[in-house]
Design a protein around this motif. Structure first.
Motif, PDB file in Angstrom:
ATOM      1  N   ARG A   1      41.241  20.069   2.402  1.00  0.00           N
ATOM      2  CA  ARG A   1      41.031  18.639   2.209  1.00  0.00           C
ATOM      3  C   ARG A   1      42.267  17.907   2.712  1.00  0.00           C
ATOM      4  N   ILE A   2      42.064  16.954   3.589  1.00  0.00           N
ATOM      5  CA  ILE A   2      43.169  16.235   4.212  1.00  0.00           C
ATOM      6  C   ILE A   2      43.380  14.910   3.487  1.00  0.00           C
TER       7      ILE A   2
ATOM      8  N   TYR B   1      39.375   7.762  12.098  1.00  0.00           N
ATOM      9  CA  TYR B   1      38.085   8.320  12.512  1.00  0.00           C
ATOM     10  C   TYR B   1      36.937   7.365  12.195  1.00  0.00           C
TER      11      TYR B   1
ATOM     12  N   LEU C   1      38.211  13.541   4.030  1.00  0.00           N
ATOM     13  CA  LEU C   1      38.355  14.245   5.297  1.00  0.00           C
ATOM     14  C   LEU C   1      38.559  15.726   5.033  1.00  0.00           C
ATOM     15  N   HIS C   2      37.703  16.557   5.650  1.00  0.00           N
ATOM     16  CA  HIS C   2      37.813  18.003   5.522  1.00  0.00           C
ATOM     17  C   HIS C   2      38.166  18.606   6.877  1.00  0.00           C
ATOM     18  N   PHE C   3      38.977  19.656   6.837  1.00  0.00           N
ATOM     19  CA  PHE C   3      39.393  20.338   8.068  1.00  0.00           C
ATOM     20  C   PHE C   3      38.976  21.801   8.014  1.00  0.00           C
ATOM     21  N   TYR C   4      38.325  22.265   9.077  1.00  0.00           N
ATOM     22  CA  TYR C   4      37.915  23.666   9.184  1.00  0.00           C
ATOM     23  C   TYR C   4      38.585  24.294  10.402  1.00  0.00           C
TER      24      TYR C   4
ATOM     25  N   TYR D   1      27.913  15.676   5.915  1.00  0.00           N
ATOM     26  CA  TYR D   1      29.055  15.710   6.821  1.00  0.00           C
ATOM     27  C   TYR D   1      28.816  14.876   8.075  1.00  0.00           C
TER      28      TYR D   1
ATOM     29  N   GLU E   1      35.665  15.165  14.878  1.00  0.00           N
ATOM     30  CA  GLU E   1      36.469  15.772  15.948  1.00  0.00           C
ATOM     31  C   GLU E   1      36.291  17.287  15.896  1.00  0.00           C
TER      32      GLU E   1
ATOM     33  N   ASP F   1      39.009  24.151  15.976  1.00  0.00           N
ATOM     34  CA  ASP F   1      39.485  23.378  14.830  1.00  0.00           C
ATOM     35  C   ASP F   1      38.711  22.060  14.753  1.00  0.00           C
ATOM     36  N   THR F   2      38.203  21.756  13.556  1.00  0.00           N
ATOM     37  CA  THR F   2      37.235  20.677  13.414  1.00  0.00           C
ATOM     38  C   THR F   2      37.524  19.810  12.194  1.00  0.00           C
ATOM     39  N   TYR F   3      37.394  18.502  12.377  1.00  0.00           N
ATOM     40  CA  TYR F   3      37.517  17.540  11.276  1.00  0.00           C
ATOM     41  C   TYR F   3      36.140  16.966  10.955  1.00  0.00           C
TER      42      TYR F   3
END
Length: 229
Positions: free
Chosen positions: A3-4, A13, A33-36, A53, A57, A103-105
């Motif tokens: 979690r960002i 965004y 905002l979640h980052f994978y 979701y 990006e 890498d994905t937001y």
């Protein structure tokens, strides 16, 4: 998943993709905002949809799992798109596996809050209808095209979708991914690319494909374009 906690990045965004035109401010107040990381699973089939979701990006892969352990690649999505439309509307378990290709937001909104408090929200419902309509159109178009036309036509269509004002295309997907997307094997794709090179339609140099005969390529595409990865 991380979690960002960066409101500046979140707002960046939201503005970049005009998300404030899709949702009222009250809904966006719940957005996180979640980052994978690359290759990390985002959603798994049969699980409960916890978040609706929006891909803001990165790149994701969607594939449908079968009971025998096999799976079918359905789609790649890059940049802005939505995940969980059908599951949100029908309140059903997740249908497909989705993982991050890079890498994905993702902008995440709790699905329970949307269902319980905002399912009479006109802007939200219009957004869901538009999103599902676009996906249905693309899916029908691509699947029908894959069944009816030989690979050389499907590949030409895919390449035409990537044409810009330059005389070459830089592929953002691997040849294996493109083969899966076009419903063929890597070896068949490679043979077809070599066939098109022998006819002086294209010239391949790693991830860069030079277009030598645009008119011939468009003729082979049949003017029915496969939506790109």
């Amino acid at each position: 998943m991380r979690r960002i906690s960066d409101n500046n990045l979140l707002n960046y965004y939201i503005k970049k993709h005009n998300i404030e035109n899709l949702f009222d401010k009250e809904i966006l107040n719940y957005a996180k905002l979640h980052f994978y990381e690359k290759e990390e699973y985002i959603l798994e089939a049969e699980a409960k949809l916890e978040y609706y979701y929006l891909l803001v990006e990165g790149k994701i892969k969607v594939f449908y799992p079968f009971e025998n352990g096999n799976s079918m690649l359905l789609k790649f999505y890059r940049d802005f798109n939505t995940i969980g439309d059908l599951e949100l509307l029908k309140d059903i378990p997740i249908l497909c596996n989705i993982n991050a290709v890079e890498d994905t937001y993702l902008l995440a909104i709790p699905s329970d809050i949307l269902r319980k408090e905002y399912f009479d929200n006109t802007k939200l419902l219009h957004h869901l209808i538009d999103s599902l309509s676009e996906k249905l159109y693309a899916t029908i178009n691509n699947i029908s095209y894959n069944f009816v036309y030989p690979l050389i036509n499907r590949l030409s269509s895919y390449l035409v979708e990537h044409i810009t004002d330059k005389n070459y295309i830089i592929l953002n997907s691997s040849y294996l991914e493109i083969a899966q997307f076009l419903g063929t094997t890597y070896r068949h794709l490679n043979r077809t690319l070599k066939e098109m090179e022998s006819k002086s339609i294209i010239k391949c140099e790693d991830k860069r494909i030079y277009i030598l005969d645009v008119e011939r390529l468009k003729e082979l595409s049949k003017n029915i374009y496969i939506k790109p990865l």
